[in-house]
Every structure is written in C-alpha cells, then in structure tokens.
Design a protein around this motif. Structure first.
Motif, short mmCIF file in Angstrom:
data_model
loop_
_atom_site.label_atom_id
_atom_site.label_comp_id
_atom_site.label_asym_id
_atom_site.label_seq_id
_atom_site.Cartn_x
_atom_site.Cartn_y
_atom_site.Cartn_z
N MET A 181 0.83 -1.20 0.00
CA MET A 181 0.00 0.00 0.00
C MET A 181 0.87 1.25 0.00
SD MET A 181 -3.14 0.98 2.59
CE MET A 181 -2.07 1.44 3.96
N PHE A 182 1.91 1.26 0.81
CA PHE A 182 2.81 2.41 0.86
C PHE A 182 3.62 2.52 -0.43
CE2 PHE A 182 1.53 2.80 5.13
CZ PHE A 182 1.99 4.01 5.63
N GLU A 183 4.04 1.39 -1.00
CA GLU A 183 4.79 1.42 -2.26
C GLU A 183 3.94 2.00 -3.39
OE1 GLU A 183 7.84 -2.38 -1.65
OE2 GLU A 183 6.09 -2.56 -2.95
N GLU A 184 2.63 1.79 -3.32
CA GLU A 184 1.73 2.32 -4.34
C GLU A 184 1.40 3.79 -4.10
OE1 GLU A 184 -1.73 -0.16 -4.42
OE2 GLU A 184 -0.56 -2.00 -4.65
N GLY A 185 1.93 4.35 -3.01
CA GLY A 185 1.71 5.76 -2.72
C GLY A 185 0.33 6.06 -2.17
N ILE A 186 -0.35 5.06 -1.64
CA ILE A 186 -1.68 5.26 -1.09
C ILE A 186 -1.57 5.75 0.35
CG2 ILE A 186 -3.85 4.11 -0.45
CD1 ILE A 186 -3.31 2.18 -2.78
N LYS A 187 -2.10 6.92 0.60
CA LYS A 187 -1.99 7.55 1.91
C LYS A 187 -3.17 7.16 2.79
CE LYS A 187 1.67 9.88 0.66
NZ LYS A 187 3.01 9.55 1.20
N ALA A 188 -2.90 6.87 4.04
CA ALA A 188 -3.94 6.55 5.01
C ALA A 188 -3.58 7.20 6.34
CB ALA A 188 -4.07 5.03 5.19
N ASP A 189 -4.60 7.55 7.11
CA ASP A 189 -4.34 8.07 8.46
C ASP A 189 -4.80 7.08 9.53
OD1 ASP A 189 -7.10 8.39 8.27
OD2 ASP A 189 -7.01 10.57 8.10
N ALA A 190 -5.31 5.92 9.09
CA ALA A 190 -5.69 4.87 10.04
C ALA A 190 -5.76 3.54 9.31
CB ALA A 190 -7.02 5.18 10.69
N LEU A 191 -5.48 2.48 10.03
CA LEU A 191 -5.66 1.12 9.52
C LEU A 191 -6.68 0.41 10.39
CD1 LEU A 191 -1.98 -0.15 8.95
CD2 LEU A 191 -3.43 1.16 7.38
N LEU A 192 -7.72 -0.13 9.77
CA LEU A 192 -8.67 -0.98 10.47
C LEU A 192 -8.43 -2.39 9.96
CD1 LEU A 192 -12.50 -0.29 10.99
CD2 LEU A 192 -11.50 -2.56 10.87
N CYS A 193 -7.89 -3.24 10.80
CA CYS A 193 -7.47 -4.58 10.37
C CYS A 193 -8.56 -5.61 10.63
CB CYS A 193 -6.19 -4.99 11.09
SG CYS A 193 -4.80 -3.88 10.76
N TYR A 194 -8.71 -6.52 9.69
CA TYR A 194 -9.71 -7.59 9.77
C TYR A 194 -9.57 -8.40 11.05
CZ TYR A 194 -11.55 -12.28 8.89
OH TYR A 194 -12.17 -13.50 9.01
N ASN A 195 -8.33 -8.67 11.46
CA ASN A 195 -8.13 -9.35 12.74
C ASN A 195 -6.77 -8.97 13.32
OD1 ASN A 195 -6.18 -10.92 11.46
ND2 ASN A 195 -7.28 -12.86 11.70
N ASP A 196 -6.50 -9.44 14.53
CA ASP A 196 -5.28 -9.06 15.24
C ASP A 196 -4.02 -9.57 14.55
OD1 ASP A 196 -6.78 -7.75 17.11
OD2 ASP A 196 -6.45 -9.19 18.72
N LEU A 197 -4.08 -10.74 13.94
CA LEU A 197 -2.87 -11.27 13.29
C LEU A 197 -2.41 -10.33 12.18
CD1 LEU A 197 -3.45 -15.13 13.09
CD2 LEU A 197 -2.12 -13.83 14.75
N LEU A 198 -3.35 -9.87 11.36
CA LEU A 198 -2.99 -8.89 10.32
C LEU A 198 -2.44 -7.62 10.97
CD1 LEU A 198 -5.99 -9.10 7.82
CD2 LEU A 198 -3.67 -9.93 7.45
N ALA A 199 -3.04 -7.20 12.08
CA ALA A 199 -2.58 -5.99 12.76
C ALA A 199 -1.18 -6.15 13.32
CB ALA A 199 -3.56 -5.63 13.88
N PHE A 200 -0.85 -7.34 13.84
CA PHE A 200 0.50 -7.55 14.38
C PHE A 200 1.54 -7.36 13.27
CE2 PHE A 200 -1.43 -10.80 17.57
CZ PHE A 200 -1.93 -9.76 18.32
N GLY A 201 1.26 -7.92 12.09
CA GLY A 201 2.18 -7.74 10.97
C GLY A 201 2.24 -6.30 10.51
N ALA A 202 1.08 -5.63 10.50
CA ALA A 202 1.04 -4.23 10.08
C ALA A 202 1.85 -3.35 11.04
CB ALA A 202 -0.41 -3.76 10.02
N LEU A 203 1.70 -3.58 12.33
CA LEU A 203 2.46 -2.80 13.31
C LEU A 203 3.96 -2.94 13.11
CD1 LEU A 203 0.41 -3.49 16.59
CD2 LEU A 203 0.58 -1.32 15.37
N ARG A 204 4.40 -4.17 12.85
CA ARG A 204 5.83 -4.41 12.63
C ARG A 204 6.32 -3.66 11.39
NH1 ARG A 204 9.92 -8.22 13.76
NH2 ARG A 204 11.76 -7.51 12.63
N GLN A 205 5.55 -3.74 10.31
CA GLN A 205 5.94 -3.07 9.07
C GLN A 205 5.97 -1.56 9.24
OE1 GLN A 205 6.87 -4.72 6.21
NE2 GLN A 205 7.47 -2.70 5.47
N LEU A 206 4.99 -1.01 9.92
CA LEU A 206 4.94 0.44 10.14
C LEU A 206 6.14 0.92 10.96
CD1 LEU A 206 1.12 0.81 10.86
CD2 LEU A 206 2.33 1.68 8.84
#
Length: 372
Positions: free
Chosen positions: A269-294
């Motif tokens: 998403m970031f490589e595509e230049g898509i800007k977001a001010d919040a992430l709503l994750c489908y579940n916690d496992l996706l969120a754990f990976g997202a937090l690490r990447q951020l």
C-alpha cells in the motif's frame, strides 16, 4: 475368620455407590441421580452426597455409565485451524466451559478444508461424541442439507445461514461500524481496511466486516476510496483445496489472515503511494504484521497513523504499541455453545434452529486511544 487387612502393600477396597449412599444417609438411587446431575434434588442432600464422595474417594465408572446412558461424556469441536490464535483461544474456552459441566472435548482442526468440515459432520453418525460444535469456513449453502439429523449440533460463524440447529454469531457489522466510528471521531478520514472483501457474492466474516466499514463511512458522509480496501493475498492452492472449493465463488485461493500478510499488505500500500491516516485490520494477526511493518518504515503510531483491529487476542495487550481491538465475546461464545449442546443432550435431540448473538466491546489501547 476373615479380616480386612490394613497392610500398606495390600489394595484398599474400592468404595462403591452403596458405600457413598450409606455414609450420606441416602438411597443408592439418590447417589445415582446426583451423579447424573439430576436437577430436582434438595441442596442439602446434594451436599451430603458430595461430601461422602470426597471422604471416600469414590470414582465413577464412566465407561459403565456411558454404556447405560448411551452417552460418551464428550463434545466434538471442529475449528478451521489450531495455528490461528483466535481459534486456539476459543478452543481453550470451550474446553473450560465443558469441564465445568463435567464434559470433555475432542478438538479437530479442519485445516481450511471443506472436505474435512464435511467429514466432521459425517463422524457424528458414528456417535463418537454426544454433540458437535462446528465452525465452518468453506461449507456452502448446498451443504446445509448435510447438517440434517437429530444429534446435538451448534454452528458458529457466518459461513452458513439458515442452518437446522442453534447458530451462534457475533455482531461483525455493528462491531466494525463502532470501530470505524471511533476512528472518525479521532479525526481520521483516510481509513484503510486491511483484509477487506469487495466481492459480496458470498456471505463471510470478511464481507460482513467490510459492510460495517462501508456503512459507517456512508453515515459520516465520508467518500469511499476502493484503493483503501485491501484484500488478503490469495494462497497457492493444491489439488485437494481446489476440490474442496469446487462450486463455490471466490474461495479457490482464498487468503488467510496472518502476520506476514498484514505486513505485506501495508508494504504494498505504501509502495503504491496510497496515503492513510488509520488502519482498520480484519483481525489481530494482520494488525501484528502491520504494526511491525509500520515501525520498520518509521511511522509513528498513533501520531502519524492509528491502528485498530478485531478479536482482542491476549497478545494484543503486549504489542508495541499495545493494540486497540474489539473483543467479540469468545467466553460467551464458548459458554453458549456448550450450554446449547448440553440442552440438546438433555432433551434427547436437535435443538431449534435459532440465531443467538453474543456481545462485543472495544478495548482501547496505545495504538488508538479512546477519544475524549
């Protein structure tokens, strides 16, 4: 002349039901009723029997009781995967709820396979347990007829509706609407839905959660940007998986919500230049990976971007930062499921086809604090 030895090496006589009755001052029938959890018994009688059992160290012969009653004392639980923490935590709660009622639980992973889900249903015809709690992901409407029967059954989740059995559900739409509204109240307007599903040809947890997100944006007058709805990448399917999903829509290659996928979705998403001010994750496992990447990209949470999620796994309290997440009522699901099975066991057959919803609550943590 006979005598009862007290030698340390001799076997101590095994206490019987008659011994319990004599010590408690009740009939053998009363002891039998107590052991069968007979509901119409005075509390004082019940307590005397309990104390006598404890003093004598009486142990029931479960095999004999099972043969007499036709019951196994076991509940079957079929869940998609034990490697998914949500289902592992749910299984633990089901086991605990059953244990409180004097039952054991056999747990089966259906391994994200429609064939295995159907096999778990077929196994009930062999009376391997007293009832089945089934959490299907790949079964389809054409499979509903396979659930017919008089054995106790409880179905969990949103894969199937109109099932001929008690059906326990969570408020997925309302929970995601509330979570989206929290982000809107915090001033967020570019909310990315990580693990969303735009294909609504089949009802699933993903489509229901996406619906909640879309409804909240619409009510707030915030336009929807389809680029912010990020589906889970599809997996490589083997021939068995293709056979399992044959006839279904959009389920060959269906993605699984993992930490790796959460990280990958955010990176792309970031490589595509898509800007977001919040992430709503489908579940916690996706969120754990997202937090690490951020964190690796130097994004400050929650200053630059808020992160929220669903499931409220125990680990959510210990991520850095700790994760705001929705508790979908795992404890209540487990208790309701076990109660519904045992109600059917006591009634001698299948319960009424009814939907039972459990409550949810948002647990606010560092990744997106509560808005004053």
């Amino acid at each position: 002349m006979s005598e009862r030895t007290t030698s340390a090496v001799a076997d101590k006589p095994t206490p019987t039901m008659r011994d319990v009755a004599q010590l408690a001052g009740v009939s053998v029938t009363s002891v039998s009723n107590y052991l069968s959890d007979y509901p119409y018994m005075k509390q004082t009688t019940r307590e005397r029997i309990r104390q006598a059992i404890e003093m004598l160290g009486y142990v029931t012969d479960e095999r004999a009781r099972s043969l007499r009653s036709g019951r196994t004392g076991l509940i079957s639980l079929a869940i998609p995967s034990l490697t998914q923490i949500y289902f592992a935590e749910l299984a633990e709660r089901v086991i605990a709820a059953a244990r409180r009622r004097g039952y054991g639980v056999t747990v089966e992973s259906t391994a994200f396979s429609r064939r295995h889900e159907l096999e778990s249903v077929t196994a009930m015809a062999r009376k391997m347990s007293d009832g089945l709690i089934l959490s299907p992901l790949l079964m389809e409407r054409r499979d509903i007829a396979r659930l017919a029967g008089d054995y106790p059954l409880v179905v969990l989740g949103e894969c199937l509706f109109d099932v001929p059995a008690p059906h326990i559900l969570v408020h997925n739409i309302d929970a995601v609407k509330a979570l989206t509204q929290h982000l809107l109240d915090a001033g967020c307007r570019r909310i990315a839905l990580i693990g969303g599903a735009l294909d609504r040809r089949r009802t699933s947890t993903e489509t229901l959660r996406t619906q909640g997100y879309l409804e909240a944006l619409a009510q707030a007058g915030v336009p929807v940007d389809a680029k912010l709805i990020r589906p889970i990448p599809a997996w490589e399917t083997d021939e068995e998986a293709k056979d399992d999903a044959s006839g279904g829509v959009g389920y060959v290659g269906r993605g699984i919500a993992t930490r790796r996928n959460g990280s990958e979705i955010v990176r792309r998403m970031f490589e595509e230049g898509i800007k977001a001010d919040a992430l709503l994750c489908y579940n916690d496992l996706l969120a754990f990976g997202a937090l690490r990447q951020l964190r690796e990209m130097g994004v400050r949470i929650p200053d630059d971007l808020r992160v929220v999620s669903m499931d409220n796994l125990e680990e959510a309290q210990y991520t850095i930062p700790s994760l705001t997440s929705v508790e979908l009522g795992k404890e209540q699901i487990a208790q309701c499921a076990v109660d519904a099975i045992l109600e059917q066991v006591a009634g001698g057959g299948r319960g009424a086809a009814e939907q039972r919803y459990v409550d949810f609550s948002i647990h606010y943590r560092e990744s997106s604090p509560a808005v004053a």
